[in-house]
Design an enzyme around this catalytic site. Structure first.
Site, PDB file in Angstrom:
ATOM      1  CG  ASN A  80      -1.740   1.216   1.382  1.00  0.00           C
ATOM      2  OD1 ASN A  80      -1.780   2.045   0.485  1.00  0.00           O
ATOM      3  ND2 ASN A  80      -2.422   1.338   2.525  1.00  0.00           N
ATOM      4  CD1 TRP A  81       3.428   0.919  -2.858  1.00  0.00           C
ATOM      5  CD2 TRP A  81       3.511   2.079  -4.776  1.00  0.00           C
ATOM      6  NE1 TRP A  81       4.109   0.160  -3.782  1.00  0.00           N
ATOM      7  CE2 TRP A  81       4.178   0.848  -4.967  1.00  0.00           C
ATOM      8  CE3 TRP A  81       3.435   2.977  -5.855  1.00  0.00           C
ATOM      9  CZ2 TRP A  81       4.759   0.493  -6.192  1.00  0.00           C
ATOM     10  CZ3 TRP A  81       4.012   2.626  -7.074  1.00  0.00           C
ATOM     11  CH2 TRP A  81       4.670   1.401  -7.236  1.00  0.00           C
ATOM     12  CE  LYS A  82      -0.285   3.165   4.787  1.00  0.00           C
ATOM     13  NZ  LYS A  82      -0.199   3.238   6.234  1.00  0.00           N
ATOM     14  CG  HIS A  90      -5.917   1.781   5.150  1.00  0.00           C
ATOM     15  ND1 HIS A  90      -5.489   2.738   6.046  1.00  0.00           N
ATOM     16  CD2 HIS A  90      -4.899   0.897   5.013  1.00  0.00           C
ATOM     17  CE1 HIS A  90      -4.256   2.430   6.429  1.00  0.00           C
ATOM     18  NE2 HIS A  90      -3.872   1.325   5.822  1.00  0.00           N
ATOM     19  CD  GLU A 111      -3.080   5.398   6.750  1.00  0.00           C
ATOM     20  OE1 GLU A 111      -3.043   5.458   5.510  1.00  0.00           O
ATOM     21  OE2 GLU A 111      -2.167   4.873   7.434  1.00  0.00           O
ATOM     22  CD  GLU A 136      -3.472  -2.397   7.292  1.00  0.00           C
ATOM     23  OE1 GLU A 136      -2.481  -2.720   6.640  1.00  0.00           O
ATOM     24  OE2 GLU A 136      -3.982  -1.265   7.241  1.00  0.00           O
ATOM     25  N   GLY A 175       2.510   2.333  10.888  1.00  0.00           N
ATOM     26  CA  GLY A 175       3.459   3.442  10.742  1.00  0.00           C
ATOM     27  C   GLY A 175       4.129   3.848  12.041  1.00  0.00           C
ATOM     28  CB  SER A 187       5.238  -1.717  12.160  1.00  0.00           C
ATOM     29  OG  SER A 187       4.858  -0.362  12.386  1.00  0.00           O
ATOM     30  N   GLY A 194       2.961  -1.042   4.306  1.00  0.00           N
ATOM     31  CA  GLY A 194       3.018   0.392   4.020  1.00  0.00           C
ATOM     32  C   GLY A 194       4.449   0.815   3.750  1.00  0.00           C
ATOM     33  N   GLY A 195       5.103   1.348   4.788  1.00  0.00           N
ATOM     34  CA  GLY A 195       6.448   1.908   4.642  1.00  0.00           C
ATOM     35  C   GLY A 195       7.440   1.024   3.902  1.00  0.00           C
TER      36      GLY A 195
HETATM   37  P1  13P Z   1       3.049   0.404   7.737  1.00  0.00           P
HETATM   38  O1  13P Z   1       3.597  -0.870   7.140  1.00  0.00           O
HETATM   39  O2  13P Z   1       3.781   1.626   7.254  1.00  0.00           O
HETATM   40  O3  13P Z   1       2.914   0.317   9.218  1.00  0.00           O
HETATM   41  O4  13P Z   1       1.562   0.569   7.146  1.00  0.00           O
HETATM   42  C1  13P Z   1       0.670  -0.481   7.231  1.00  0.00           C
HETATM   43  C2  13P Z   1      -0.536  -0.149   6.455  1.00  0.00           C
HETATM   44  O5  13P Z   1      -1.317   0.714   6.825  1.00  0.00           O
HETATM   45  C3  13P Z   1      -0.766  -0.875   5.202  1.00  0.00           C
HETATM   46  O6  13P Z   1      -2.046  -0.653   4.702  1.00  0.00           O
END
Ligand code: 13P
Length: 255
Positions: free
Chosen positions: A10-12, A96, A98, A168, A174, A214, A235-236
């Protein structure tokens, strides 16, 4: 029951079309024809087309991070399932945390998106998870149950067979605070039990349940060794080819 592991990035809100295509090209080179793990990348809308072109012919699939439930209409700033399909997206992340916490998305709206995704042959990655306050109050399983049941209202058994769920925990996203493998497995096992009740045992055994929050090459092997953890939503660590490919390799080793 054997479930092929799946690693999704997920590149956000990161990467221009050019940067996204460059990352996708690196992934294609590094991953090659590896076929024992399913791999999906989810760039922002603006980079979908460029990334999709780069992935064409590779085993890496294209996903979006969100969509509107309607096919078209007066919804300024929104993008629909048929629009994603026209760019050859096969997956879409829905609900998600967010989207829920920063953009006010509620379970009923997420449910409309899930139904629209199935109707348009997109595989939804339905995200569920509790906040830190909810975990500390002992309501993790209750929160996850509500999000899952409400998100899947009206979904048929046939549709559910191609569902993906991502657990999640919001406090792990994050933050560098990963859930322990026991904490994650407890919720993943609970989700599989709920899927059995909502659909059938055989459907529940087919659905892949991803962990997100994470996940990194260092902690992935232990998480991926758990019986109900079928992959990761990253994510990251998905923003850089090397760490993403290490996660893919960890999933291949864990199968
Ligand atoms: P991180 O891997 O940066 O914690 O993000 C997880 C995430 O929200 C994937 O959708």
């Amino acid at each position: 029951m054997f479930r092929k592991k799946l690693i999704a990035g997920n590149w956000k809100m990161n990467k221009t079309p050019a940067d996204g295509a460059a990352l996708a090209a690196e992934l294609v080179t590094l991953i090659g024809k590896l076929s024992d793990v399913d791999i999906v990348v989810c760039p922002p809308f603006t980079a979908l087309e460029a990334v999709g072109r780069t992935l064409d012919g590779s085993i890496v699939k294209l996903g979006a991070q969100n969509m509107h439930p309607d096919a078209s209409g007066a919804f300024t700033g929104e993008v629909s399932a048929p629009m994603l399909r026209a760019l050859f997206a096969t997956h879409v992340i829905l609900g998600h945390s967010e989207r829920r916490s920063l953009f006010g998305e509620k379970d009923a709206f997420i449910n409309l998106k899930v139904l629209s995704a199935f109707k348009n042959q997109l595989r939804p990655i339905l995200c569920v998870g509790e906040s830190l306050a909810e975990r500390e109050a002992g309501s993790t399983l209750k929160v996850v149950q509500t999000q899952l049941e409400a998100g899947l209202e009206g979904v048929s058994k046939e549709q559910a067979a191609s569902l993906l769920v991502a657990y999640e925990p919001v406090w792990a996203i994050g933050t560098g605070k990963v859930a322990t493998s026991d904490q994650a497995q407890e919720v993943h096992g609970f989700i599989r039990g709920l899927l059995t009740k909502l659909f059938t045992e055989s459907v529940a055994q087919r659905v892949r349940i991803l962990y997100g929050g994470s996940m990194k090459p260092a902690n992935a092997p232990e998480l991926l060794a758990q019986k109900d953890i079928d992959g990761g939503l990253i994510g990251g660590a998905a923003l850089e080819a090397r760490s993403f490919v290490e996660l893919v390799n960890a999933a291949a080793a864990a199968k």
